[in-house]
Design a protein around this motif. Structure first.
Motif, PDB file in Angstrom:
ATOM      1  N   GLN A  98      64.107   3.726 104.476  1.00 16.97           N
ATOM      2  CA  GLN A  98      63.191   3.110 103.526  1.00 16.97           C
ATOM      3  C   GLN A  98      61.766   3.142 104.089  1.00 16.97           C
ATOM      4  O   GLN A  98      61.544   2.792 105.244  1.00 16.97           O
ATOM      5  CB  GLN A  98      63.600   1.663 103.253  1.00 16.97           C
ATOM      6  N   VAL A  99      60.823   3.589 103.258  1.00 16.13           N
ATOM      7  CA  VAL A  99      59.422   3.538 103.682  1.00 16.13           C
ATOM      8  C   VAL A  99      59.091   2.084 103.988  1.00 16.13           C
ATOM      9  O   VAL A  99      59.328   1.198 103.157  1.00 16.13           O
ATOM     10  CB  VAL A  99      58.491   4.076 102.577  1.00 16.13           C
ATOM     11  N   PRO A 100      58.581   1.797 105.176  1.00 17.84           N
ATOM     12  CA  PRO A 100      58.389   0.395 105.573  1.00 17.84           C
ATOM     13  C   PRO A 100      57.338  -0.318 104.729  1.00 17.84           C
ATOM     14  O   PRO A 100      56.389   0.299 104.232  1.00 17.84           O
ATOM     15  CB  PRO A 100      57.930   0.501 107.029  1.00 17.84           C
ATOM     16  N   ASN A 101      57.527  -1.606 104.569  1.00 21.32           N
ATOM     17  CA  ASN A 101      56.506  -2.399 103.895  1.00 21.32           C
ATOM     18  C   ASN A 101      55.462  -2.842 104.917  1.00 21.32           C
ATOM     19  O   ASN A 101      55.588  -2.602 106.123  1.00 21.32           O
ATOM     20  CB  ASN A 101      57.128  -3.603 103.175  1.00 21.32           C
ATOM     21  N   GLY A 102      54.418  -3.507 104.422  1.00 23.74           N
ATOM     22  CA  GLY A 102      53.323  -3.902 105.294  1.00 23.74           C
ATOM     23  C   GLY A 102      53.755  -4.822 106.410  1.00 23.74           C
ATOM     24  O   GLY A 102      53.265  -4.723 107.547  1.00 23.74           O
ATOM     25  N   GLN A 148      41.879  -6.562 110.784  1.00 28.06           N
ATOM     26  CA  GLN A 148      41.627  -5.463 109.856  1.00 28.06           C
ATOM     27  C   GLN A 148      42.933  -4.795 109.440  1.00 28.06           C
ATOM     28  O   GLN A 148      43.139  -4.441 108.278  1.00 28.06           O
ATOM     29  CB  GLN A 148      40.689  -4.447 110.498  1.00 28.06           C
ATOM     30  N   PHE A 149      43.829  -4.625 110.390  1.00 27.69           N
ATOM     31  CA  PHE A 149      45.122  -3.997 110.102  1.00 27.69           C
ATOM     32  C   PHE A 149      45.944  -4.878 109.162  1.00 27.69           C
ATOM     33  O   PHE A 149      46.543  -4.395 108.189  1.00 27.69           O
ATOM     34  CB  PHE A 149      45.878  -3.777 111.418  1.00 27.69           C
ATOM     35  N   LEU A 150      45.970  -6.177 109.449  1.00 27.73           N
ATOM     36  CA  LEU A 150      46.713  -7.098 108.593  1.00 27.73           C
ATOM     37  C   LEU A 150      46.152  -7.112 107.180  1.00 27.73           C
ATOM     38  O   LEU A 150      46.891  -7.151 106.195  1.00 27.73           O
ATOM     39  CB  LEU A 150      46.654  -8.513 109.185  1.00 27.73           C
ATOM     40  N   SER A 151      44.827  -7.061 107.061  1.00 28.41           N
ATOM     41  CA  SER A 151      44.177  -7.067 105.756  1.00 28.41           C
ATOM     42  C   SER A 151      44.546  -5.828 104.955  1.00 28.41           C
ATOM     43  O   SER A 151      44.799  -5.897 103.747  1.00 28.41           O
ATOM     44  CB  SER A 151      42.662  -7.160 105.936  1.00 28.41           C
ATOM     45  N   TYR A 152      44.598  -4.674 105.632  1.00 23.97           N
ATOM     46  CA  TYR A 152      44.916  -3.417 104.952  1.00 23.97           C
ATOM     47  C   TYR A 152      46.314  -3.458 104.334  1.00 23.97           C
ATOM     48  O   TYR A 152      46.543  -2.975 103.229  1.00 23.97           O
ATOM     49  CB  TYR A 152      44.807  -2.261 105.938  1.00 23.97           C
ATOM     50  N   TYR A 153      47.260  -4.028 105.068  1.00 24.80           N
ATOM     51  CA  TYR A 153      48.652  -4.016 104.623  1.00 24.80           C
ATOM     52  C   TYR A 153      49.075  -5.298 103.895  1.00 24.80           C
ATOM     53  O   TYR A 153      50.249  -5.470 103.578  1.00 24.80           O
ATOM     54  CB  TYR A 153      49.585  -3.790 105.821  1.00 24.80           C
ATOM     55  N   ASN A 185      48.788  -6.530 100.794  1.00 24.34           N
ATOM     56  CA  ASN A 185      49.396  -6.483  99.457  1.00 24.34           C
ATOM     57  C   ASN A 185      49.980  -5.100  99.144  1.00 24.34           C
ATOM     58  O   ASN A 185      49.884  -4.615  98.012  1.00 24.34           O
ATOM     59  CB  ASN A 185      48.346  -6.856  98.400  1.00 24.34           C
ATOM     60  N   THR A 186      50.566  -4.451 100.147  1.00 29.43           N
ATOM     61  CA  THR A 186      51.113  -3.114  99.921  1.00 29.43           C
ATOM     62  C   THR A 186      52.328  -3.167  99.001  1.00 29.43           C
ATOM     63  O   THR A 186      53.111  -4.111  99.024  1.00 29.43           O
ATOM     64  CB  THR A 186      51.540  -2.466 101.252  1.00 29.43           C
TER      65      THR A 186
END
Length: 543
Positions: free
Chosen positions: A369-373, A428-433, A435-436
């Protein structure tokens, strides 16, 4: 397991191998080296990519070659210049303690005049690509009348790339008394035909099972829509913070596009494709070998001959046109005793191709499964913490700054320090992911999503006309009379086929196939239907 000493090699070569760090022979070396040294029979050898084939054929040749004669005694053919350069370098390393022994690599993309001058000075071993080798033969510079060994390395790939005619010309000017050594990772019918036609009393050896994937490589696939393919690639890369991989694309355009996107998104990536000069390719490869790049995006042709032992992953951004090529792609990882992962990013339409590959490699793909954020962020965060934990502190260098640092951080608890550190590095990384979306597909086929950069064509030739992808590419190149046109996906069916061409060459394609024929049959080329998934074709512009 035998040692190299048990295989019949001289003290000179054994000393060199020890200097180079070779301790034990691989299975293919253990079988092939004594066979070539002790017998004059032709040899068909199967071994997976990355199992030490170069040493398997070059060490016995170096053991037997006459280094006092400057005549060319061995010719080694490889499908690409990268592989030719790598083989020549390996042989040069192996022969560094053999006085007077010279190895020359001849390949396109480099000065032929320089290669001619080097050959004229005398070289016992020639390593070449088929096209440049034929060119040098035609110029009467390369004389193969004294050849004792002819090696066809990666024979299956040479045939996949359409070099049969060149191979025929080269083999025709070599003496019948030579020993022919054919090494291949897969043995399709075309390779068997070459062996049958050009080899006599050939012995067959194998380190593994024919056409089966290496045991050191696991195979995984992710099912997504075509529009989410790039997003899936990024998440896979982010899920593996220490990834060191090759991403395989089908065309030069796709390679450039994917690499440019990765670089723009902050990934440590670069591209390797046919439009680069040899100097540019060398720079990219040096950066990759030195691990200054984490991700190399490449076409099949550009990536042939890459000798990188520590790849963690191979990612098939798109599956290859020739499904046998998957074996070569996956063989880039899991080398030299390491474990590797080969990943395929596919759409529902490509599941059938995946099944065909499973039959060839005799292994099953595991669906992931493509991983979620949340999963991605967890892996990235733990990787960061591991790096902090394992970092070697150079107290001597930072000692003078520590009192001021302690003073500035005075009053913060251990927990607060950790929280602030993590937030600084990771916000920044947390913000990007944050609401993926879930981009996994359920496996239902929703029709073919055509690439907007390509125009799809119908041609009235298929398997019954003995057409394959290589022959069709040859027909396209012959009739378009335009260099370096991008050719996309090719589908060969029984009675007809489909192919994709750079959409900027629509009119030239239709015009180029006017009044053409193949084996006495008039060729019909039309634009394929534009309705997604219809499988129909237009009745306009028919030639």
């Amino acid at each position: 397991m035998s040692s190299f000493k048990d295989l019949g090699l001289s003290e000179n070569l054994l000393g060199t191998l020890l200097e180079l760090g070779y301790e034990q022979p691989t299975p293919i070396q253990e079988i092939a080296i004594p066979q070539i040294i002790n017998y004059e029979n032709d040899l068909k050898a199967f071994a997976q990519t990355g199992t030490g084939k170069t040493a398997a054929f070059s060490l016995p040749i170096l053991e037997l070659i006459d280094n006092e004669s400057y005549e060319s005694q061995a010719i080694i053919l490889s499908p690409t210049r990268e592989l030719a350069i790598q083989i020549a370098k390996n042989i040069t390393d192996f022969s560094k303690n053999i006085p007077g022994l010279k190895t020359v690599a001849v390949y396109g993309g480099a000065s032929i005049e320089d290669q001619i001058r080097t050959i004229k000075k005398g070289a016992q071993i020639i390593v070449g690509t088929p096209g440049r080798t034929v060119d040098l033969i035609n110029r009467r510079v390369l004389k193969l009348n004294s050849i004792q060994w002819l090696v066809l390395d990666e024979a299956d790939e040479m045939l996949n790339m359409g070099f049969k005619e060149e191979l025929d010309k080269i083999l025709a000017v070599t003496p019948e008394t030579k020993q022919t050594l054919l090494f291949s990772a897969t043995f399709p019918k075309e390779v068997e035909a070459i062996a049958k036609h050009y080899m006599k009393n050939a012995m067959e050896i194998s380190a593994g099972t024919k056409n089966v994937g290496a045991d050191s490589v696991s195979h995984e696939f992710y099912l997504v829509s075509d529009r989410n393919r790039y997003s899936a690639l990024k998440r896979i890369a982010d899920l593996n913070p220490n990834i060191y991989c090759i991403v395989f694309c089908r065309t030069r355009r796709e390679t450039k596009d994917v690499a440019d996107k990765l670089i723009a998104d902050g990934y440590n990536a670069d591209a390797l494709h046919g439009d680069l000069s040899q100097a540019q390719r060398d720079i990219v490869m040096q950066k990759f070998r030195n691990k200054n790049l984490q991700i190399l995006v490449a076409t099949d042709v550009a990536a042939r001959g890459l000798d990188v032992n520590d790849l963690t992953h191979v990612i098939n951004y798109k599956l290859p046109d020739q499904i046998e090529s998957y074996t070569h792609r996956s063989g880039r990882t899991g080398r030299a005793g390491k474990i590797g992962i080969s990943i395929a990013i596919i759409t529902a339409k490509e599941k059938r191709t995946l099944s065909s590959i499973e039959k060839i490699i005799n292994k099953k793909f595991e669906q992931k499964q493509v991983p979620n954020g949340r999963e991605v962020c967890k892996n990235q965060l733990y990787s960061l913490i591991d790096k902090v934990h394992d970092i070697e502190v150079n107290e001597k260098e930072i000692k003078e700054y520590l009192p001021d640092i302690y003073e500035k951080l005075e009053g913060l608890s251990r927990e607060e320090l950790i929280q602030r550190f993590v937030s600084l590095e990771f916000n920044q990384f947390l913000s990007y992911y944050e609401n993926t979306q879930d981009i996994n597909e359920d496996g239902s086929s929703k029709g073919r999503q055509p690439d907007a950069n390509f125009e799809r064509f119908y041609i009235n030739l298929g398997k019954k006309d003995k057409i394959n992808a290589t022959k069709l590419i040859g027909l396209i190149n012959e009739n378009l009379k335009v260099r370096n046109v991008e050719i996309g996906k090719i589908e060969i069916l029984n009675n007809f086929s489909f192919f994709e061409i750079d959409k900027n060459y629509l009119d030239q394609t239709l015009e180029g196939f006017k009044r053409t024929s193949y084996n006495g049959r008039n060729i019909i080329v039309e634009q394929a239907g534009s309705k997604k998934g219809s499988g129909k074709r237009k009745k306009t512009k028919r030639y």
